[in-house]
Design an enzyme around this catalytic site. Structure first.
Site, PDB file in Angstrom:
ATOM      1  N   ARG A 122     -82.617  95.472  72.568  1.00 59.77           N
ATOM      2  CA  ARG A 122     -82.001  94.266  73.132  1.00 59.77           C
ATOM      3  C   ARG A 122     -80.754  93.838  72.368  1.00 59.77           C
ATOM      4  O   ARG A 122     -80.479  92.656  72.198  1.00 59.77           O
ATOM      5  CB  ARG A 122     -83.008  93.117  73.195  1.00 59.77           C
ATOM      6  CG  ARG A 122     -84.234  93.403  74.012  1.00 59.77           C
ATOM      7  CD  ARG A 122     -83.902  93.728  75.474  1.00 59.77           C
ATOM      8  NE  ARG A 122     -85.114  94.074  76.183  1.00 59.77           N
ATOM      9  CZ  ARG A 122     -85.603  95.300  76.274  1.00 59.77           C
ATOM     10  NH1 ARG A 122     -84.945  96.317  75.714  1.00 59.77           N
ATOM     11  NH2 ARG A 122     -86.708  95.549  76.927  1.00 59.77           N
ATOM     12  N   SER A 125     -87.431  87.471  80.197  1.00 55.31           N
ATOM     13  CA  SER A 125     -88.185  87.405  78.942  1.00 55.31           C
ATOM     14  C   SER A 125     -87.379  86.590  77.935  1.00 55.31           C
ATOM     15  O   SER A 125     -86.286  86.993  77.543  1.00 55.31           O
ATOM     16  CB  SER A 125     -88.450  88.810  78.406  1.00 55.31           C
ATOM     17  OG  SER A 125     -89.243  89.541  79.305  1.00 55.31           O
ATOM     18  N   GLU A 177     -83.955  85.806  73.465  1.00 58.54           N
ATOM     19  CA  GLU A 177     -83.186  86.925  74.014  1.00 58.54           C
ATOM     20  C   GLU A 177     -81.919  86.452  74.721  1.00 58.54           C
ATOM     21  O   GLU A 177     -80.880  87.097  74.618  1.00 58.54           O
ATOM     22  CB  GLU A 177     -84.067  87.729  74.970  1.00 58.54           C
ATOM     23  CG  GLU A 177     -83.439  89.010  75.457  1.00 58.54           C
ATOM     24  CD  GLU A 177     -84.430  89.881  76.215  1.00 58.54           C
ATOM     25  OE1 GLU A 177     -84.031  90.457  77.233  1.00 58.54           O
ATOM     26  OE2 GLU A 177     -85.590  89.977  75.793  1.00 58.54           O
TER      27      GLU A 177
END
Length: 346
Positions: free
Chosen positions: A159, A227, A334
């Site tokens: 990520r 998420s 995130e």
């Protein structure tokens, strides 16, 4: 190029956020580069917005220009798939499958634009964009160059890329090396099974819908930024402590590659599992709250229809502090936070 009025509540999947000073929609790579170049030359703050699926933006008037990435197009060039940055990502997946090209079928249903995928190295179900990304066409805001750069120059990791949080460049186009095939990659959610590309897409979409991870106007569980926290990587010793403390067998934990015997062993844990075991169930904190954990998946923070950015931030902080207190693990968001005190842009 088109100037329009809009708010970030209408430009993001979380549907919160105030109003930029100006909104400019760019429908070609040249327009996008020229707009950013002019704003930079005028020393005007800006925020580049693709599908808006990875942004948490402050409420109220914002002293910045929203630059909308709306250049679209998909093509095959010498066996490589190229997609303009403003192309809806799921359209890229569909194109690949229809042309018998494998490698991104596990990324079906992920919201947002093609240009956003390398920025945070999008991934799901055992696949990441870094597995197939060959090059990215960037407008370099530091040098003014419009250039193709190899994927190896982006420091792609879980990520993460060196484009995330830095605003050093704007993605104009991406290039992927996909594989002519009838079978999918091994799918993690199917225990490593390989199925046809069409079956893989269907299965991934079904799994994502069950978690509220496929956009649906009528379903507030999908009014989210996906998420919200990345899965934490912790020392194996701490993972052992957590497993013993919770007292459950088969705690989700995965060894992190790269250890050479001289470094501390590390493992990746499930953020959703930790959140639930720290006392935050699906739907927390309850039906009356404007911002809640999804009723389908605890890793998504959702807007129940009238949440503000401050409501989302308060819930995120509460979950972070609870997991840290219970397990000594710090969860990292995130999405990119804009004017909210964390990972601030511009």
């Amino acid at each position: 190029m088109k100037v329009q009025d809009s708010s970030f509540a209408s430009l993001t999947t979380l549907r919160v956020g105030g109003t930029p000073r100006e909104t400019v929609s760019c429908t070609t790579a040249a327009e996008l580069a020229a707009t950013v170049a002019q704003l930079d030359a005028d020393r005007q703050p800006l925020l580049v917005v693709g599908g808006g699926s990875n942004l948490v933006v402050a409420d109220g008037p914002l002293d910045l220009t929203a630059v909308l990435v709306r250049n679209e197009g998909i093509s095959l060039v010498d066996g490589l798939l190229r997609a303009s940055a403003g192309t809806t990502w799921d359209d890229v997946v569909v194109f690949a499958i229809e042309h018998g090209l494998g490698g991104i079928e596990a990324l079906s249903g992920i919201p947002g634009s093609a240009g956003a995928t390398p920025v945070q190295n999008v991934g799901a179900y055992g696949s990441e964009i870094s597995d197939v990304l060959t090059r990215v066409r960037l407008y370099n805001r530091e040098t003014g160059a419009d250039e193709w750069v190899p994927a190896s120059a982006l420091d792609l990791a879980y990520r993460y890329s060196n484009l995330k949080f830095t605003s050093r460049a704007v993605v104009l186009e991406i290039e992927l090396q996909l594989t002519p095939t009838e079978l999918s990659i091994p799918l993690r959610h199917l225990g490593g099974e390989q199925v046809s590309l069409a079956e893989a897409r269907k299965s991934v979409l079904e799994t994502r819908r069950a978690k509220g991870m496929v956009l649906d106007e009528a379903d507030h569980d999908t009014w989210s930024a996906g998420s919200f926290f990345t899965n934490p990587v912790v020392p194996t010793a701490l993972a052992d402590e957590i497993e013993a403390k919770v007292g459950e067998e088969n705690m989700p934990r995965f060894a992190v590659a790269g250890g050479d015997g001289t470094k501390e062993a590390m493992e990746k844990l499930s953020a959703a599992w930790l959140i639930e075991r720290a006392g935050f169930p699906k739907g927390f904190p309850g039906e009356e709250a404007p911002a809640r954990l999804s009723t389908k998946h605890t890793l998504a923070l959702t807007n129940r229809g009238h949440a503000t950015a401050d409501d989302i931030v308060a819930l995120a902080r509460r979950v972070q502090e609870g997991v840290d207190k219970q397990f000594g693990v710090e969860l990292h968001p995130e999405p990119v936070w804009v004017a909210l005190g964390l990972n601030n842009l511009p």
